[in-house]
Write a protein that holds these residues in place. Structure first.
Motif, PDB file in Angstrom:
ATOM      1  N   ILE A 126       3.755  -6.796 -16.578  1.00 28.48           N
ATOM      2  CA  ILE A 126       5.103  -6.272 -16.310  1.00 28.48           C
ATOM      3  C   ILE A 126       5.264  -5.947 -14.823  1.00 28.48           C
ATOM      4  N   VAL A 127       4.320  -5.198 -14.266  1.00 33.97           N
ATOM      5  CA  VAL A 127       4.518  -4.782 -12.863  1.00 33.97           C
ATOM      6  C   VAL A 127       4.325  -5.945 -11.899  1.00 33.97           C
ATOM      7  N   ILE A 128       3.439  -6.876 -12.233  1.00 31.18           N
ATOM      8  CA  ILE A 128       3.238  -8.032 -11.342  1.00 31.18           C
ATOM      9  C   ILE A 128       4.533  -8.846 -11.272  1.00 31.18           C
ATOM     10  N   SER A 129       5.193  -9.032 -12.418  1.00 35.76           N
ATOM     11  CA  SER A 129       6.425  -9.830 -12.339  1.00 35.76           C
ATOM     12  C   SER A 129       7.553  -9.054 -11.661  1.00 35.76           C
ATOM     13  N   LEU A 130       7.604  -7.725 -11.845  1.00 37.81           N
ATOM     14  CA  LEU A 130       8.619  -6.936 -11.111  1.00 37.81           C
ATOM     15  C   LEU A 130       8.425  -7.108  -9.603  1.00 37.81           C
ATOM     16  N   ILE A 131       7.187  -7.022  -9.160  1.00 38.28           N
ATOM     17  CA  ILE A 131       6.908  -7.129  -7.723  1.00 38.28           C
ATOM     18  C   ILE A 131       7.245  -8.541  -7.224  1.00 38.28           C
ATOM     19  N   ALA A 132       6.810  -9.543  -7.961  1.00 36.83           N
ATOM     20  CA  ALA A 132       7.055 -10.928  -7.516  1.00 36.83           C
ATOM     21  C   ALA A 132       8.557 -11.181  -7.389  1.00 36.83           C
ATOM     22  N   ASN A 133       9.331 -10.712  -8.368  1.00 34.24           N
ATOM     23  CA  ASN A 133      10.794 -10.922  -8.322  1.00 34.24           C
ATOM     24  C   ASN A 133      11.412 -10.228  -7.121  1.00 34.24           C
ATOM     25  N   ASN A 134      10.947  -9.016  -6.826  1.00 32.86           N
ATOM     26  CA  ASN A 134      11.532  -8.263  -5.715  1.00 32.86           C
ATOM     27  C   ASN A 134      11.127  -8.821  -4.355  1.00 32.86           C
ATOM     28  N   VAL A 135       9.931  -9.360  -4.251  1.00 33.92           N
ATOM     29  CA  VAL A 135       9.526 -10.007  -2.987  1.00 33.92           C
ATOM     30  C   VAL A 135      10.406 -11.241  -2.772  1.00 33.92           C
ATOM     31  N   LYS A 136      10.561 -12.028  -3.828  1.00 38.86           N
ATOM     32  CA  LYS A 136      11.375 -13.255  -3.707  1.00 38.86           C
ATOM     33  C   LYS A 136      12.832 -12.932  -3.385  1.00 38.86           C
ATOM     34  N   ALA A 137      13.305 -11.771  -3.850  1.00 37.46           N
ATOM     35  CA  ALA A 137      14.714 -11.404  -3.632  1.00 37.46           C
ATOM     36  C   ALA A 137      14.994 -10.935  -2.203  1.00 37.46           C
ATOM     37  N   ASN A 138      13.943 -10.762  -1.389  1.00 34.25           N
ATOM     38  CA  ASN A 138      14.111 -10.265  -0.013  1.00 34.25           C
ATOM     39  C   ASN A 138      13.471 -11.213   1.004  1.00 34.25           C
ATOM     40  N   PRO A 139      13.978 -12.442   1.099  1.00 33.59           N
ATOM     41  CA  PRO A 139      13.291 -13.438   1.925  1.00 33.59           C
ATOM     42  C   PRO A 139      13.257 -13.100   3.415  1.00 33.59           C
ATOM     43  N   GLY A 140      14.235 -12.315   3.898  1.00 29.90           N
ATOM     44  CA  GLY A 140      14.268 -12.044   5.340  1.00 29.90           C
ATOM     45  C   GLY A 140      13.532 -10.772   5.742  1.00 29.90           C
ATOM     46  N   ALA A 141      12.761 -10.183   4.827  1.00 29.68           N
ATOM     47  CA  ALA A 141      12.176  -8.863   5.113  1.00 29.68           C
ATOM     48  C   ALA A 141      11.216  -8.908   6.294  1.00 29.68           C
ATOM     49  N   ARG A 142      11.229  -7.814   7.060  1.00 30.31           N
ATOM     50  CA  ARG A 142      10.282  -7.689   8.170  1.00 30.31           C
ATOM     51  C   ARG A 142       8.865  -7.466   7.636  1.00 30.31           C
ATOM     52  N   GLY A 143       8.824  -6.926   6.455  1.00 27.82           N
ATOM     53  CA  GLY A 143       7.553  -6.650   5.799  1.00 27.82           C
ATOM     54  C   GLY A 143       7.823  -5.817   4.568  1.00 27.82           C
ATOM     55  N   PHE A 144       6.820  -5.742   3.686  1.00 24.83           N
ATOM     56  CA  PHE A 144       6.975  -4.964   2.460  1.00 24.83           C
ATOM     57  C   PHE A 144       5.988  -3.808   2.448  1.00 24.83           C
ATOM     58  N   LEU A 145       6.495  -2.656   1.970  1.00 22.80           N
ATOM     59  CA  LEU A 145       5.627  -1.506   1.716  1.00 22.80           C
ATOM     60  C   LEU A 145       5.462  -1.412   0.215  1.00 22.80           C
ATOM     61  N   PHE A 146       4.268  -1.662  -0.266  1.00 25.03           N
ATOM     62  CA  PHE A 146       4.008  -1.586  -1.699  1.00 25.03           C
ATOM     63  C   PHE A 146       3.550  -0.167  -2.018  1.00 25.03           C
ATOM     64  N   ASP A 147       4.302   0.496  -2.908  1.00 27.25           N
ATOM     65  CA  ASP A 147       4.080   1.920  -3.214  1.00 27.25           C
ATOM     66  C   ASP A 147       3.833   2.053  -4.714  1.00 27.25           C
ATOM     67  N   GLY A 148       2.637   2.504  -5.068  1.00 23.52           N
ATOM     68  CA  GLY A 148       2.300   2.624  -6.498  1.00 23.52           C
ATOM     69  C   GLY A 148       1.869   1.297  -7.096  1.00 23.52           C
ATOM     70  N   PHE A 149       1.686   0.310  -6.277  1.00 20.10           N
ATOM     71  CA  PHE A 149       1.231  -1.020  -6.692  1.00 20.10           C
ATOM     72  C   PHE A 149       0.391  -1.602  -5.559  1.00 20.10           C
ATOM     73  N   PRO A 150      -0.763  -2.174  -5.817  1.00 21.93           N
ATOM     74  CA  PRO A 150      -1.428  -2.343  -7.109  1.00 21.93           C
ATOM     75  C   PRO A 150      -2.124  -1.067  -7.568  1.00 21.93           C
ATOM     76  N   ARG A 151      -2.273  -0.946  -8.897  1.00 15.74           N
ATOM     77  CA  ARG A 151      -2.925   0.219  -9.492  1.00 15.74           C
ATOM     78  C   ARG A 151      -4.132  -0.175 -10.323  1.00 15.74           C
ATOM     79  N   THR A 152      -4.404  -1.457 -10.428  1.00 12.15           N
ATOM     80  CA  THR A 152      -5.611  -1.934 -11.130  1.00 12.15           C
ATOM     81  C   THR A 152      -6.154  -3.109 -10.321  1.00 12.15           C
ATOM     82  N   LEU A 153      -7.432  -3.459 -10.584  1.00 12.84           N
ATOM     83  CA  LEU A 153      -7.997  -4.605  -9.850  1.00 12.84           C
ATOM     84  C   LEU A 153      -7.243  -5.921 -10.138  1.00 12.84           C
TER      85      LEU A 153
END
Ligand code: ADP
Length: 191
Positions: free
Chosen positions: A64-91
């Motif tokens: 669930i969380v991997i697909s949420l993150i993947a969708n949100n990264v793809k939705a922001n193609p022009g981003a200067r960078g991403f701050l991942f907060d609370g993810f990843p939480r497992t290996l």
């Protein structure tokens, strides 16, 4: 593009620091906790599926969380960078993020670990529970359960990124501005 993880136990100040970093550096903030709470607020099928899991303080599935993150990264193609907060939480989440970012051509740059004693985290979470009405912050048992889950499932990620030479730790027991200053010093050479 600069991709950074903000990590640390619940109550270590990840969300607070992320907001300050966005104002200062202009990253896109991706918090899986915020995304999940948003789905719960919307009453979506996903929100209904995860509501009791969050309330108990357990982790939702990696998928669930991997697909949420993947969708949100793809939705922001022009981003200067991403701050991942609370993810990843497992290996497995960390491995999925590494693979995913490699494919975008912008591999993870750094994991910033916020260090605070458990007693301080507990105090901060219980205070937040009263202010924000978050069910998982409401009582000391649930807060301790989240800290235990953190040690069991999330701490192994530290070694994973240490081995890659991408790990730094900062003291997050003082004010948010103090934490931000330390992080800003660490980012200077790479920004
Ligand atoms: P905190 O850092 O205070 O625990 P978060 O907002 O990061 O707060 O997370 C709240 C809850 O959302 C977690 O206890 C868990 O149930 C769920 N959650 C958030 N991120 C993840 C994740 N990466 N993997 C699994 N569950 C997650």
């Amino acid at each position: 593009m600069l991709n950074i993880i903000i990590a640390g136990p619940p109550g270590s100040g990840k969300g607070t620091l992320a907001k300050l970093m966005i104002d200062k550096f202009g990253f896109v903030h991706l918090s899986t906790g915020d995304m999940l709470r948003n789905e719960i607020g919307l009453g979506s099928p996903l929100g209904k599926e995860v509501e009791s899991i969050l309330a108990r303080g357990d982790l939702v599935s990696d998928q669930i969380v991997i697909s949420l993150i993947a969708n949100n990264v793809k939705a922001n193609p022009g981003a200067r960078g991403f701050l991942f907060d609370g993810f990843p939480r497992t290996l497995p989440q960390a491995e999925a993020l590494d693979d995913f970012l490699e494919k975008t051509g912008h591999p993870l740059k750094l994991m910033i670990q916020l260090e605070v004693d458990d007693a301080v985290c507990e105090m901060r979470l219980l205070r937040r529970g009263g202010i924000e009405n978050r069910p998982d912050d409401m009582d000391v048992e649930r807060v301790r359960h989240r800290l235990a889950t953190y040690y069991a499932q999330t701490v192994p990620i530290i070694d994973h990124y240490k081995k890659q030479g991408k790990f730094i730790a900062v003291d997050s027991s003082k004010t948010p501005e103090y934490t931000l200053n330390q992080v800003s010093e660490c980012l200077k050479p790479i920004l």
